[in-house]
Design an enzyme around this catalytic site. Structure first.
Site, short mmCIF file in Angstrom:
data_model
loop_
_atom_site.label_atom_id
_atom_site.label_comp_id
_atom_site.label_asym_id
_atom_site.label_seq_id
_atom_site.Cartn_x
_atom_site.Cartn_y
_atom_site.Cartn_z
N HIS A 75 27.67 32.46 34.82
CA HIS A 75 26.60 32.24 35.80
C HIS A 75 25.26 32.41 35.10
O HIS A 75 24.61 33.45 35.22
CB HIS A 75 26.76 33.19 36.98
CG HIS A 75 28.00 32.92 37.77
ND1 HIS A 75 28.06 31.97 38.76
CD2 HIS A 75 29.25 33.44 37.69
CE1 HIS A 75 29.28 31.93 39.27
NE2 HIS A 75 30.03 32.81 38.64
N GLY A 80 24.83 36.09 42.87
CA GLY A 80 24.86 37.23 43.75
C GLY A 80 23.77 37.26 44.79
O GLY A 80 23.29 36.24 45.23
N TYR A 142 30.05 27.47 45.46
CA TYR A 142 31.13 28.07 46.24
C TYR A 142 31.55 27.18 47.43
O TYR A 142 32.68 27.21 47.87
CB TYR A 142 30.64 29.39 46.83
CG TYR A 142 31.00 30.65 46.09
CD1 TYR A 142 31.13 30.68 44.72
CD2 TYR A 142 31.19 31.85 46.80
CE1 TYR A 142 31.43 31.86 44.05
CE2 TYR A 142 31.50 33.03 46.15
CZ TYR A 142 31.61 33.04 44.78
OH TYR A 142 31.91 34.20 44.14
N ARG A 175 33.54 34.87 51.56
CA ARG A 175 32.26 34.22 51.22
C ARG A 175 32.41 32.72 51.04
O ARG A 175 31.46 32.04 50.66
CB ARG A 175 31.69 34.83 49.93
CG ARG A 175 31.23 36.26 50.09
CD ARG A 175 31.05 36.91 48.73
NE ARG A 175 32.33 37.09 48.07
CZ ARG A 175 32.47 37.45 46.79
NH1 ARG A 175 31.39 37.65 46.04
NH2 ARG A 175 33.67 37.62 46.26
N HIS A 236 39.73 34.23 38.48
CA HIS A 236 39.83 35.58 39.07
C HIS A 236 41.30 35.90 39.44
O HIS A 236 41.54 36.66 40.37
CB HIS A 236 38.96 35.76 40.32
CG HIS A 236 37.54 35.29 40.18
ND1 HIS A 236 36.80 35.48 39.04
CD2 HIS A 236 36.72 34.63 41.06
CE1 HIS A 236 35.59 34.96 39.22
NE2 HIS A 236 35.52 34.43 40.42
N ARG A 239 42.56 39.55 40.02
CA ARG A 239 41.83 40.34 41.03
C ARG A 239 42.71 41.43 41.65
O ARG A 239 42.22 42.49 42.05
CB ARG A 239 41.34 39.39 42.11
CG ARG A 239 40.49 40.00 43.15
CD ARG A 239 40.15 38.98 44.20
NE ARG A 239 39.19 37.97 43.78
CZ ARG A 239 37.88 38.19 43.63
NH1 ARG A 239 37.38 39.38 43.88
NH2 ARG A 239 37.07 37.22 43.26
N ASP A 297 32.74 35.26 33.45
CA ASP A 297 32.02 35.42 34.73
C ASP A 297 30.67 36.09 34.48
O ASP A 297 30.18 36.85 35.33
CB ASP A 297 32.87 36.22 35.72
CG ASP A 297 32.61 35.84 37.17
OD1 ASP A 297 31.96 34.81 37.41
OD2 ASP A 297 33.06 36.58 38.06
N SER A 301 27.56 38.36 40.18
CA SER A 301 27.58 39.66 40.84
C SER A 301 29.03 40.11 40.94
O SER A 301 29.93 39.31 41.19
CB SER A 301 26.97 39.56 42.23
OG SER A 301 27.67 38.61 43.00
#
Ligand code: ZN
Length: 395
Positions: A75, A80, A142, A175, A236, A239, A297, A301
């Site tokens: 990013h 974030g 996203y 999100r 991810h 996770r 990543d 955030s």
């Protein structure tokens, strides 16, 4: 490392000798000749070759010589803001990537695609290119329908050389835009068609949250559409243990799996696995080694939420985590360099369709790192044939 070459200036010919070369696989060569931005010769005895002009010679003194790291998700303009504007994360500096050994990266927007946008991201990609790195980006963010630069995902892929896919599309996350199967399928199809027409891979990178659906939306795409599995690139996947188990099953079926190397002690306490541990579990459970990659990543955030979705705290991802996790995989987990190095070089390059990246071979881009064999610290970074950085020699 004796050299008269000013740092950062292009050398017409550079000969690196006395290296232990990993292509990312160990090989019998110990010397490489770089001409301009490419590798033009590999061998054991540079006495074999006639050089048409003076050459800068560099004694690697037994250090490892490996491909530059390929980071499929960074990013670079920050991300974030999940706690409000006071929680925005900062931009990435080219210098941070160079010292971290990352010579190729793919940039993405994240949760915020309002105050951070694709023109800003493209400008930053071009800044990193001007600094000597190979930087690319995903269109979209996203949320779906995808925001684009030129009006559609296909057009972005076809008209802009910097854009190589779409992402990171959030799924199974509070999100996300809660995309339907149809919207997901249409977006991946646009990336595939645009990619085909532009001669690119056109991958769709998916941000996997900790939501209840896990990888089910991607399984549905494979089962209910004609989209090939290799268009789909979930990240991810470390996770949580349940998500990792799903990802291992996905990987055993031939899907790609990406692990995030930036993490926090609190996230590990909450059930996240670090990328090194996740890699070992994948290999042990029969995922083909070429299906797996790491991404940093960087500057994302890393928020923590409580069970009711309230923000507990937030920190930024780090680009140097990618090599740190590769080192942990070799030292703490005991994997061999040939098991680990492809995960941060050849595999992401192949998954992204970056054909001249991720391996040391004649004709490939001269993106390479010297690594101290005792400490596994990065000692020098070359990108497109230019030595951009080296650790100062102790006097
Ligand atoms: Zn993400």
């Amino acid at each position: 490392m004796a050299t008269n070459q000013p740092q950062g200036s292009p050398a017409p010919l550079t000969l690196i000798e006395n290296a232990r070369v990993f292509t990312p696989f160990p090989c019998e060569h110990s010397a490489l000749l770089l001409a301009g931005s490419r590798i033009v010769w590999m061998g054991r005895d540079p006495g074999d070759i006639r050089l048409p002009c003076p050459v800068e010679r560099l004694d690697a003194a037994g250090r490892w010589l490996i491909p530059g790291l390929v980071d499929p998700l960074a990013h670079i303009i920050g991300g974030g803001g999940e706690g409000g504007f006071g929680f925005r994360t900062p931009e990435l500096y080219a210098d941070e990537a160079i010292r971290a050994g990352v010579t190729t990266l793919v940039a993405a927007l994240g949760t915020d695609s309002i105050t951070r946008n694709l023109p800003q991201l493209l400008g930053k990609v071009r800044e990193l290119q001007a600094a000597g790195l190979s930087a690319y980006m995903y269109t979209g963010s996203y949320h779906l329908p995808a925001k684009t630069l030129s009006g559609s995902v296909e057009q972005d892929l076809m008209l802009l050389p910097d854009i190589i896919g779409v992402g990171e599309i959030a799924i199974s996350d509070h999100r996300s835009s809660m995309p339907s199967h149809q919207v997901l399928a249409e977006t991946v199809a646009q990336a595939r068609v645009g990619g085909l027409l532009a001669g690119k891979q056109g991958v769709a990178l998916f941000h996997l949250g900790d939501g209840r659906e896990g990888l089910t939306p991607l399984r549905r795409l494979v089962e209910q559409t004609d989209l090939p599995r290799r268009q789909l690139y979930p990240t991810h996947c470390n996770r949580s243990r349940p998500l990792l188990q799903e990802a291992i099953a996905w990987g055993r079926d031939g899907g790609y799996i990406d692990f995030t190397t930036s993490t926090l002690p609190q996230l590990l306490d909450d059930g996240e696995l670090d990328a090194a541990e996740a890699l070992v579990l994948c290999l042990r459970q029969g995922v083909a080694p070429d299906r797996i990659s790491f991404s940093s990543d960087a500057n994302a955030s890393l928020p923590r939420f409580d069970a009711e979705g309230r923000l507990l705290g937030l920190e930024a991802g780090r680009i140097d985590s990618i090599w740190q996790q590769a080192v942990l995989a070799m030292t703490r987990e005991g994997l061999s360099p040939e098991q680990v190095l492809p995960v941060v070089t050849r595999n992401p390059a192949d998954i992204l369709g970056l054909n001249r990246k991720g391996r040391l071979a004649v004709g490939q881009d001269a993106d390479l790192l010297l690594v101290d064999p005792d400490t596994l610290n990065i000692a020098a970074t070359f990108a497109m044939g230019r030595r951009l950085w080296h650790r100062p020699d102790p006097d």
